[in-house]
Structures are given as structure tokens and as C-alpha cells.
Scaffold this active site. Structure first.
Site, mmCIF file in Angstrom:
data_model
loop_
_atom_site.group_PDB
_atom_site.id
_atom_site.type_symbol
_atom_site.label_atom_id
_atom_site.label_comp_id
_atom_site.label_asym_id
_atom_site.label_seq_id
_atom_site.Cartn_x
_atom_site.Cartn_y
_atom_site.Cartn_z
ATOM 1 N N ASP A 80 1.682 6.127 1.803
ATOM 2 C CA ASP A 80 2.964 5.811 1.182
ATOM 3 C C ASP A 80 2.868 5.633 -0.321
ATOM 4 O OD1 ASP A 80 1.635 3.302 1.093
ATOM 5 O OD2 ASP A 80 3.575 2.279 1.034
ATOM 6 N N ASP A 101 -1.883 8.208 -2.646
ATOM 7 C CA ASP A 101 -2.034 9.006 -1.433
ATOM 8 C C ASP A 101 -1.522 10.438 -1.608
ATOM 9 O OD1 ASP A 101 -3.006 6.804 0.105
ATOM 10 O OD2 ASP A 101 -0.947 6.069 0.264
ATOM 11 N N ASP A 136 -3.633 5.694 5.762
ATOM 12 C CA ASP A 136 -3.752 4.712 4.688
ATOM 13 C C ASP A 136 -3.508 3.329 5.295
ATOM 14 O OD1 ASP A 136 -3.800 3.668 2.006
ATOM 15 O OD2 ASP A 136 -1.624 3.514 2.151
#
Length: 614
Positions: free
Chosen positions: A505, A509, A310
Site C-alpha cells: 500500500d 511498494d 507487505d
């Protein structure tokens, strides 16, 4: 049976086996051979019964494990009166299962503090007062108070004039969003400004956050299970053991030789060495701030070949910072920053607070402003040491002083420009952005050195922002503008080429973390949902710890394999010696103990692993 109850049963079996072995030896040395035999048998039988139940369960699932060899050796030893050998095998087997319980239990305890921050209540207006209520009691139409720092509990619309919310956990957008009255606010976002009121439009179970949690559950159910390292050796070892034992009995007519073969063949190098090495790896990784939820996860980490990252809060810090100061006229960088930060001391806006933090990092002394006027979402004006200062968005400041925006002003994708005017004259601009974390390039290089062949970016942020931030990292692919569902699809697509690790995080996600072979969450500042869905949690807010954790995982697995190969090799030699009549069952059990000690000492080398880049 619950997991906790099952763990207590295994602990009780170990206690029973150890008590039976030790007390039986004491009685035997005291001349009470019959009582010793009875106690050895009493210590073995509960372990054997539990083992047979587990074997039946495994066979019903189509699994053939090492438990069969242990059960054969204990059963044969009891049948032919070799109760001491059976007791030794029972202790070795139950000791191995206890080590696995220890590893998993430690990981669950360490997660407790992380998950304790999940929001459970909301504050509702009712009859002119405020009340705290459980999330499940919220109904559409309820007016909720969202305090600064609170997580929005349910989907709704803003009932105040203005609100600033941090949606990075949901969308990957690092900078706070400004919401006007009537604008939709998503559950799972965080209030980054002053308290505001929200009119609920959905129940908690129907909101965005709940939908993402359902995606997590579905992804976890669809994740393909991976067998334990030990079990992958079981079938071949079982065939070799039975063949040697049967041949010894067939050609000599002596069943005790077969018992000796089975006892020394008890796969304790597999049962003990593997969990010891992996538990040692877990402990070593935790020392560096990498919480791995069990030895099975550590095994998977060692086999990862594709990494999906990410952006916001993972590759980047997730908080806006000043990346450039552009001045015009005679004012210097520090002077302009000092004036802007002094005025911003009165604002709770995240960008204002970032400017204040930057000034303090330069040890600038900030005077107290006066006559401050804040236009929510636009900017501030006030007096500082006799000078009129205006700080805010370009359009706000240029309108106040009648200036125009310079044509050469730096504008990189994803950046925010804050204008500063002093005494009616444009003084310059502060360029804010969410830059890469330090050490990202080195971390990616380390990951490639330890075998990760493909590295991708998956973000909900815009394509231009993703490309700008990662342009020098040499990623294999960039996937932007992704929804949580699309991130899951990307993980599943990449899994066709081998084991996949996903690192993130945010709440958005969490489903992808659950779907990946190994999900890694940034636990220090990340969302509790991602920490709960993940297999690995980085307890320190440093993504470079990921490479350390993967290196420890790979080397721990390598040590486990060394112990297994050496232990099984020695066991096979012992089995041949027993088949030829050179070893009795008790001698075989003692030799097996020596082998166990050797492979365990080798496995404990994982406690001294020094990972790369430390």
C-alpha cells in the site's frame, strides 16, 4: 496511434460491420440482391483491412494469433462470392475486440478517482506571504509550509522546532516519526502533526518520491508480457483449420467447401467466449471491491503460485491501536483510559488521537481538560475534574512524578508504551501497537486452498517487529529491513519459480508492484503511487478481499476454458461436416452463430460466481 484513438477505430469497425450486415439483409429480403452484396462487402472490407494491418504488426513481433483464421475466412468468402458469410464473420470478429475494449476502458475509468489525489503543488514562503506553486518550480533552499495531512513534496530538512511525519508509505514503519529542527524529511511522507516548515534540499525530480517512480517505470518495462488465453490456442487451431480446408478443396476440387470450412472455423468461441467470461469475472470482482485492470490481469491472477505481502497497511491496519491496558493502584482500566483520552483531546499527535478513538469506542464520556500544557514530542499535563493528569512517554511521565519504570512492563517489538500518572502517582500504562487485520489467518488459509503454494512477508520495518507480528501466520519466509530496490529484487528472484503476486500500500511498494506478474494495491487508504503501479486495486480497506478476487479470477478462467473446449470441439465437428459437403458457407456461418450463443451463455455464468468466504 494513441490507445483512445485505437479504441475508437475498433468501435467504428464494429458499427460499420453491423450496419453492412443488417442493411444488406434488409435489401436482400427486399429483392435487391446486388445492393445487398455491395453493402455486405462494404461492411467487411474495413474490418479486413484493419485485421491485416494488425496481423502484420503481430508477425513483426513474432506473434501468431487467431486473427489469421478470421482473415482467411473473410478473404476466401469475398473471393468466392460468399459475401453474407464474410459479413457475419466480420461482425463476430469486431464484436470480440469491442468486448475487450469495454473491459479495459471500465478499469481505466474506475482508476480516475484514485489517482486524482496525487499531490501536484506545494506551498512556499515568498516575500512574507504564501503561494501555491507546481512541484517542478521548487528549488533547493525554498522554505515550504507542510500543513497537517499534506504529503512532503520534496526532500528537505525540518525548519521548525519539531515535526511528526508518517513514513509508513516509504519505510513500512507504522508509528509516526518525531523529527527535530534540522532533521531530514523524505518526500512521500505525510505530516501527521501540526503544520511545520521545511527547507527544500532537492528538486522534485531529484527527490526520494521521484526516484521511486523511476523504479516503477523500469520495473514495468522489464515485466515479461503474457499472451492472451485465446492466442495460446491459435497456432494449433490454425494448422487444423488450414489442413481440413486444403484437404476438402484438394480431394473434391470445390473451393466453396474450403470456404465453408474456414467460415465455420472462424474462432469465435475463442474470440468471444474468452473476453465475455473474463469481463464477467471483472464485473463480479468489482462487485466485491476488487478492481482488476483488464482481462489479461485476471488471467494472470488465476495462475499465481507465490504471494509476497507487505506488512504495514496490508497485513496490519497501519494505524496504532491500544492492545493492552496495565493499571497500578486502585484506578480501573476505563477510568485510566478516560482520563488519558480526555487530556489527549487537546493534542493532534496520532498516538493521542488513537487513545481518544479507543475511549470513544468504549462509549466513555470525556470531560473537558483545563490548564493543559503540551511538551511537543513528549507528553501533556493538565487538570481533569480536579485531578492532575500527566500522559506521555515513559521517561517524560516518570521524570515528572519521580517514579521508575516497572520491570514487568510488557514490551513487544514494534509497540509504543504511553504512561499515565494521576495526582503525582503512576496510574498505569497503555500499550500501543499496529496489530494484524482481522481475518488474516483465514485469508491465508483460503489462498493456500486455491493454489497459492508460497507466501512471504516483505517489509521495510525491523526484523523483530516483522517476526512478532506474523509469528502465528505460518508464512514461508520473512524478509525485513528492505529498501524499494530490495523488494524489486525479491520479486524478480521469486519469479524464477513461477508467477508472483505482490501486495502493498505504500510508495515504497510501488516498484515491486510494477515488477510482479500481478501487483495488488490497497486503494482505500494506500498511496496513489502504489495504486497506479498495481494491476489490481482493493477499493475496500479489507485485505481479505484478495482471496475473493483470486478465487473469482480462477473460476472465471476455468469457465472461459470450458467455453473454448466446447466451442472448438463443436467447430471441428462442423468443419468436418462442411468438408464433406453437408454445409454451405452461409449455413456454416449460421451454425457458428449458434455455437457462439451457446458458449457465450456458458461464459456469462461468471457473473454468478459466489467466491469462497462470502
Amino acid at each position: 496511434m494513441t490507445r483512445a484513438a485505437n479504441d475508437w477505430v475498433k468501435i467504428a469497425l464494429l458499427i460499420c460491420a453491423v450496419f453492412g450486415l443488417v442493411s444488406g439483409i434488409a435489401l436482400y429480403l427486399a429483392g435487391q440482391a446486388d445492393l445487398a452484396t455491395l453493402l455486405w462487402t462494404v461492411g467487411v472490407v474495413p474490418v479486413l483491412i484493419a485485421l491485416l494491418v494488425e496481423i502484420l504488426r503481430s508477425l513483426s513481433r513474432g506473434d501468431v494469433g487467431l486473427d489469421i483464421v478470421a482473415a482467411l475466412s473473410m478473404t476466401a468468402a469475398l473471393v468466392f462470392g460468399e459475401t453474407l458469410a464474410a459479413a457475419v464473420v466480420a461482425v463476430m470478429y469486431s464484436g470480440g475486440t469491442f468486448l475487450e475494449i469495454f473491459a479495459q476502458g471500465r478499469a481505466r475509468r474506475e482508476m480516475h478517482d484514485l489517482l486524482a489525489r496525487v499531490p501536484r503543488t506545494a506551498t512556499r514562503h515568498k516575500n512574507g506571504s504564501l503561494e501555491d506553486i507546481p512541484l517542478e518550480d521548487i528549488e533547493p533552499g525554498d522554505l515550504l509550509l507542510i500543513r497537517k495531512g499534506d504529503t512532503v513534496a520534496v526532500d528537505g530538512t525540518v525548519a521548525s522546532d519539531i515535526a511528526f511525519v508518517d513514513t509508513s508509505a516509504l519505510t513500512g514503519e507504522s508509528l509516526p516519526a518525531r523529527l527535530a529542527r534540522g532533521a531530514p524529511a523524505l518526500s512521500g511522507s505525510t505530516n501527521a502533526g501540526d503544520p511545520f516548515e521545511l527547507t527544500a534540499t532537492h528538486r522534485a525530480s531529484e527527490s526520494t518520491y521521484a526516484g521511486i517512480m523511476r523504479l516503477v517505470e523500469e520495473a514495468q518495462r522489464s515485466k515479461a508480457p503474457m499472451a492472451r488465453l485465446a492466442d495460446r490456442w491459435s497456432l494449433g487451431f490454425l494448422v487444423v483449420t488450414v489442413a481440413i480446408a486444403f484437404a476438402a478443396w484438394w480431394f473434391t476440387g470445390d473451393p466453396i467447401r474450403a470456404v465453408a470450412v474456414l467460415v465455420i472455423a472462424t474462432p469465435c468461441p475463442l474470440i468471444l467466449a474468452v473476453p465475455v467470461a473474463l469481463v464477467a469475472g471483472l464485473s463480479r470482482a468489482a462487485h466485491f471491491g476488487v478492481l482488476i485492470k483488464g482481462s489479461g490481469v485476471l488471467e494472470k491472477m488465476a495462475r499465481i503460485r507465490t504471494l509476497i505481502l507487505d506488512k504495514t497497511g496490508t497485513l496490519t491496519d497501519g494505524r496504532p491501536r491500544i492492545v493492552e491496558i496495565q493499571t497500578s493502584g486502585d484506578i480501573g482500566e476505563n477510568d485510566m483510559l478516560c482520563l488519558a483520552a480526555a487530556l489527549d483531546q487537546t493534542s493532534t499527535h496520532p498516538v493521542a488521537q488513537a487513545i481518544v478513538a479507543a475511549a470513544k469506542a468504549r462509549d466513555l464520556s470525556l470531560p473537558v481538560p483545563s490548564q493543559v500544557i503540551e511538551t511537543p514530542g513528549e507528553g501533556l499535563s493538565g487538570q481533569i475534574d480536579g485531578r492532575n493528569v500527566i500522559v506521555g512517554g515513559e521517561s517524560f511521565v516518570t521524570h515528572q512524578v519521580g517514579a521508575t519504570v516497572p520491570s514487568d512492563l510488557s514490551r513487544t517489538a514494534g509497540s509504543v508504551v504511553v504512561a499515565v500518572a494521576v495526582n503525582g502517582v503512576m496510574a498505569g500504562h497503555l500499550v500501543m501497537a499496529d496489530p494484524l487485520r482481522e481475518g488474516i489467518a483465514a485469508m491465508l488459509a483460503n489462498l493456500r486452498r486455491i493454489g497459492v503454494g508460497r507466501i512471504l512477508l516483505a517489509t521495510g520495518d525491523r526484523v523483530a517487529v516483522a517476526e512478532q507480528v506474523t509469528k502465528d501466520l505460518g508464512l514461508d519466509a520473512i524478509r525485513a529491513d528492505l529498501t524499494p530496490e530490495q523488494k524489486v529484487l525479491l520479486v524478480l528472484t521469486e519469479r524464477k519459480n513461477g508467477p508472483v503476486m505482490m501486495v502493498g500500500d505504500g510508495v515504497n511498494d510501488a516498484p515491486a508492484l510494477a515488477a510482479a506478474d500481478v501487483g495488488v494495491a490497497m486503494g482505500a487508504r494506500g498511496a496513489a503511487a502504489s495504486a497506479e503501479a498495481a494491476d489490481v486495486v482493493l477499493l475496500i480497506d479489507r485485505v481479505d478481499r484478495l482471496a475473493l478476487g483470486m478465487d473469482i479470477a480462477g473460476r472465471s478462467r476455468g469457465i472461459a476454458l470450458q467455453s473454448v473446449v466446447a466451442g472448438i470441439g463443436l467447430s471441428v465437428i462442423g468443419m468436418i461436416a462442411a468438408a464433406l459437403g453437408y454445409l454451405t458457407p452461409v449455413q456454416g456461418a449460421l451454425i457458428q452463430e449458434v455455437i457462439d450463443v451457446a458458449v457465450i451463455l456458458n461464459a456469462l455464468r461468471a457473473l454468478r460466481i459466489t467466491p469462497l468466504a462470502t
